[in-house]
Structures are given as C-alpha cells and as structure tokens.
Design an enzyme around this catalytic site. Sequence first.
Site, PDB file in Angstrom:
ATOM      1  N   GLU A 199      -2.177  -4.811  -0.939  1.00 49.47           N
ATOM      2  CA  GLU A 199      -2.452  -6.211  -1.604  1.00 49.47           C
ATOM      3  C   GLU A 199      -2.433  -6.356  -3.129  1.00 49.47           C
ATOM      4  O   GLU A 199      -3.109  -6.898  -3.637  1.00 49.47           O
ATOM      5  CB  GLU A 199      -3.672  -7.041  -1.027  1.00 49.47           C
ATOM      6  CG  GLU A 199      -3.468  -7.183   0.173  1.00 49.47           C
ATOM      7  CD  GLU A 199      -4.766  -8.055   1.052  1.00 49.47           C
ATOM      8  OE1 GLU A 199      -4.940  -9.095   0.384  1.00 49.47           O
ATOM      9  OE2 GLU A 199      -4.913  -7.887   2.207  1.00 49.47           O
TER      10      GLU A 199
ATOM     11  N   ILE B  87     -22.033  15.116  -1.080  1.00 56.64           N
ATOM     12  CA  ILE B  87     -23.481  15.195  -0.511  1.00 56.64           C
ATOM     13  C   ILE B  87     -23.555  15.896   0.699  1.00 56.64           C
ATOM     14  O   ILE B  87     -24.286  16.671   1.135  1.00 56.64           O
ATOM     15  CB  ILE B  87     -24.183  13.946  -0.526  1.00 56.64           C
ATOM     16  CG1 ILE B  87     -24.409  13.453  -1.950  1.00 56.64           C
ATOM     17  CG2 ILE B  87     -25.586  13.816  -0.010  1.00 56.64           C
ATOM     18  CD1 ILE B  87     -24.957  11.797  -2.165  1.00 56.64           C
TER      19      ILE B  87
END
Lengths: 268, 399
Positions: B376, B350
Amino acid sequence: MKIVVCIKQVPDTTNVRINPETNTLIREGVESIINPFDMYALEEAIRLKEKHGGEVIVMSMGPPQVESSLKDAIALGADQAILLTDRAFAGADTLATSYTLAAGINALNDADLVIMGKQAIDGDTGQVGPGVAENLGVPHITDIRKIEEVTDNYMVCERLLEEGYVRLKVKFPAVITVVKEINEPRLPSLKGKMKAKSATILQWTTKDLDIDVDRLGLTGSPTQVVRIFTPPKPEGGKVYKGETRDMVSELLSDLQANGVAIKKSKGN
Amino acid sequence: MPSFRNTYIMEENVNYFLTEEQEMIKELAAKIAKEKIEPVAAEYDENETFPWDIVKVMGQSDLYGVFIPEAYGGLGGGVLEMCIVTEELSKACGGIALAYAACGLGTIPIIQFGNEEQKQKYLTKIAAGEWLAAFGLTEADSGSDVSAIKMRADLDGNEYVLNGTKTWISNGGEAHVNVVFAVTDPSRGARGVSAFIVEKGTPGFTFGKKENKLGIRANSTRELIFQDCRIPKENLLGKDGQGFLIAMRTFDESRPGVAAQALGIATGAFEKATAYSRERFQRGQPISAFQGVQFMLADMATQIEAARALTYQAAKSIDSGMKQVSKISAMAKLFASDVAMKVTVDAVQIFGGYGYTKEYPVEKMMRDAKITQIYEGTNQIQREIIALNVIKESARGTK
C-alpha cells in the site's frame, strides 16, 4: 417449535479455588460464564430453530447477576430470556432446582423441547436434566451426541455410550441433555450483542409461578454439602521388573503384607 | 472489565476513549483472535492455508460489516472500527488478519465511489462475510508509479474489454469482488485510468501463480490475469478517468488499516517477549531482571503506544470527515510499520536462540511485519506524501 434451553451461570473453572474453611468456591475475581455444556445445548437449539423455525427461550435460576449470562445467550441468537430469581430459591440442591425450573417451563405452557448440557462444570451431578423431565412428566434422554431427525411429533437422537452410541426416538414434549460432541458453538455476532444490550430479561419470582414454596431453595433441599475437599495425590508407587512369574509373586506378597490381598488358604 | 485486557497487558492503564460499541467490537475481535486464530497461526503460515474457516467465523460475527453503512447490512462504523478489528486479529496472526484487511482495501472504493446498485449488490454480501473483496492496482512494472499501469479497458458497445495482468494481489483468487484499475484513455496518462468491479468467474478472468512469500503466508497473493475479459459497462466504478483519484482516496483510508495490522503484529510480539523474559532464567534470575532486556521492553512498549496513538488519530481524522487526510494517513502507516519491524526484531532477540526457531511464534511475526513497510505504498512513498503535504501546507501559509 418452542425450545427452552436451561442454562447455569458458573465460575470459569480454569482458575477457581476452594476456601478450605467454608468448603465453598471462592468466587471473588473469578469470571462468570455460561456452563460450557449448556453452550452446546444453546447452539443446538439455535440450529434447530434455524432449520425448523420456532423460537428459543433461555431460562436460568439464580441471583440477579445471572442476567449477564442470559444476555450472552441472546447475543448468540436466543429470542427470549427468563430469570427465575427469588430469595426463596437460594441454596437449592438438584431436587429443588429441577422443581423450580420445571415450574418455570410449565408457566410457558407449550414448550416442545427442553435442552440442557449434560451437567454443570461446578456441581457435576448431571441430575437436573432428568429431574426437570420427571417434574414435567415428560420423557428424557441424556448424553445426546447427535439429533438425526426432527418431525412435528418426535425426534430421533444418538445417545453417547461408553463404547458407541444408541439411537433413540422420543416423542415431544421431551427433555434432552447434550454432550460436547454434538456441535461447535458459534461465537456471538456484533448485531446479536447490540440486540442483547437493549434486551429485557424477564424476571420471575415465586409469585409468577404455580409453585409449592416448601419445595424450594434450602427448605426443599434434602442434600447438604458436608465437605468439599481436594483429594490428596497418591504417593509412592513401585515398578516391578523381571520375569512375569517373579513379578506376580512379588506383587502378591506386597499386597498381602499391606493387608490388601487375602492369604492363601491352607487347602491350596 | 472485558476479558481481552487480561490477555494484552499493553492496553492496561491507557484510555483510548473508545465508545461502548467500539469496545464491544474490540472484545469480539480479540476473542476470535485468541480462540480461533492463534491456535492455527503457525500451521496456516507453514502450509500457506487461506483461512476460509476463520473468514466464515468473522462473517457470522459481523466483523466484515463494522465499516460498511447500515443501509447495506453493516454496522455503520468507519476506519477506526476497521482498524480496531485488524489490530486485534493481527495480534494473533498478521497473515490471517489480511483476509480481513485486504477485503477492507477492496471495499473502501465501493463505499466511496460505488453507485446505489453497486453498493446494494456488493456491500451487502461483503458485510455478511459471504464475499471477500480484493484490490488490483499493482502491475509488474508499476508499483509505486501508479500512472505507469498498462492494463487496458476498451469500451465495446455495452461492455468493457479488459486485457492485462495485476500482480501481488492480496486475497487474489479467493475474493469474489475485485476492484481493478485499467487504462481507458492512454493519451491522458494518470487521468486516463479507470476503476472497475470484476467478479470472480467472469470469462477471461483467471489467476496466475501464487507467490511463495517471506511472511503473511496464510494469505493468497496472486496475479489477476485478464484476457479479453468482458464486463458490463455498469461495472465501471465512479466515472471514466477517475481511477487515479479513486486509488489515492482509497489508500488515504486504507493505510491506517496497514498501520493497525503492523500495530497488532508488534503488540503480539511484545506480549510474547515480555512474558518470555519473565520465564527465562539466566544466572539465577529471570532475564526481565537484566537492564539490557528491561530497556528493550520499555522502548518497545513506548514505540507501540506512540504508533497506536498515531494510528487511531489518523482513523479518527478520516472518520470525522476531514478532506485532506493523506498526510496523517501516510504518517500512521509509515510509523507503525517501522515500529512493527523494530519491535519484532527485538522480540526475536529477547527470545534468543529459541526465537529464531519455528517452535516459538516471534520469528513469524518478524516475517509478517516486513510487508507492512512495503505494501500500500512503500515507506519511501509515504515519506514523499508526507513531505509533499507539509511543504504545500507551508507554502499556503506564506502566501
């Protein structure tokens, strides 16, 4: 050390407008904040307490909604908050405000130091600090940028001047006003905010103070705001170019043509 | 109405059913993000500055204590409170927010498995923001395969002797409290792994190279090196051989934190892109008037809202005391991080050419988003966890 910090609730001026008809601030939809200069005062008071012990009491004069700002002060670390609120206080100028705040401080009996910001961002007078000191009959120093030394009986501060600063020693009790150079105010802590949520804000009216009602509010205010307006932006302007000699004579004749400069006397 | 609502239009007209206290936490974290983090985000990213100044502010504001029990100086909240803070901080900078989130990762195992002495010693300092925590599990040859770790911990009298190297440790070299995992019994595989608390400054514990990373550059990602590092026996966390369980339980609670970080990054990028689309004029109208841009904004907003719902749902499930939270926790991390990647890529789109430059903040957000799909547990591992759980649940149902 008992420190009183006087704060003023002001509209957040980043988006404030003036009603052209009534010459008053449009307060609707504008968030109320603690006067930013008073935040430096509060921070300095809390730092003094952390270093030298004692307590910090915040005081404000205003309508009941000022309680939210006093709670904000407790969230930041003030021990107690007192709101001077009474219909009789309404419409006060700096003279009546100083008198009322001084009466509130007197009611605390034994304040060692009163700190406030150098001025409020809405009124911009800078008169209330010295005014409170006069009413209390104690010395004051304005525009403090640093507190160098604090003892039981006096303190040494740096007062900001246009160029440089001056070191001053002042005996307690005293009133000082501070500038933004003095510190960087902390943000509130969550524990402080929770404490503030359940904190009781003392409300004092004329009945709680030893006070002359004729010196309060609109009655006690010799200053009247006649008109508030935004000055028109200067228009036009002219840039002079070329040799200095030519530019000066051209400028001079322009000034004379506009009636600004005095014409040469015949003798020259 | 709290002031953060004016800043983040995303959360206008949605009720997240937060308590008054949670709203307070959110508001304060948002204030720190706006006033302290956003102004320095680009600079700290460029210079790889560890945000100690911000850590100090967060500590003074009690943010590190929100998920720590009151008995240890915290505010007694849970995973949702930790997520709220992480999300708000990440709206301004996912890298700086990691000094908070990674500390959470290192703290959770102590909350869950620490004994009274360990909790008193470490949690109080962490809650006060004096000590940061870090979590050291990954090694060069064992990322997703936890059972393959090689670091050793050998009992010698009243001490454990640690030898080995942990890699890619967030808050590495900065954290005082390091929860690390090492093999105490190589014959038992994953059941021979134990967890330990190692303090910075312990002889034999040093830090290796600092990684030069794509994103989250304001965090220090380093190797933790242990060479005959002796720690007292009391620093064993939980029981001997419990390491694998501790790591998995920790991830169950910490993954919503990664989701919250991703969510924050996505929201920050979305806000910037929406505002920009209203200011950027092409063919005489703001680009927000073009359907091509409108549909992108609509999709971004919807994806973010869905990710938020899932993240909060995971956090609330954990805080409710549910035992089997691996699935919902993995779902939140998987979904929110994929959303963050997609939304930040669209945000750059954008912004067009401007978005590709460092003059505007969205390229950084795109770089920061990527790690949330990786650490993680990669999103592939999350899918494995989710699949394993749904298949097990189905099997139980048909017995």
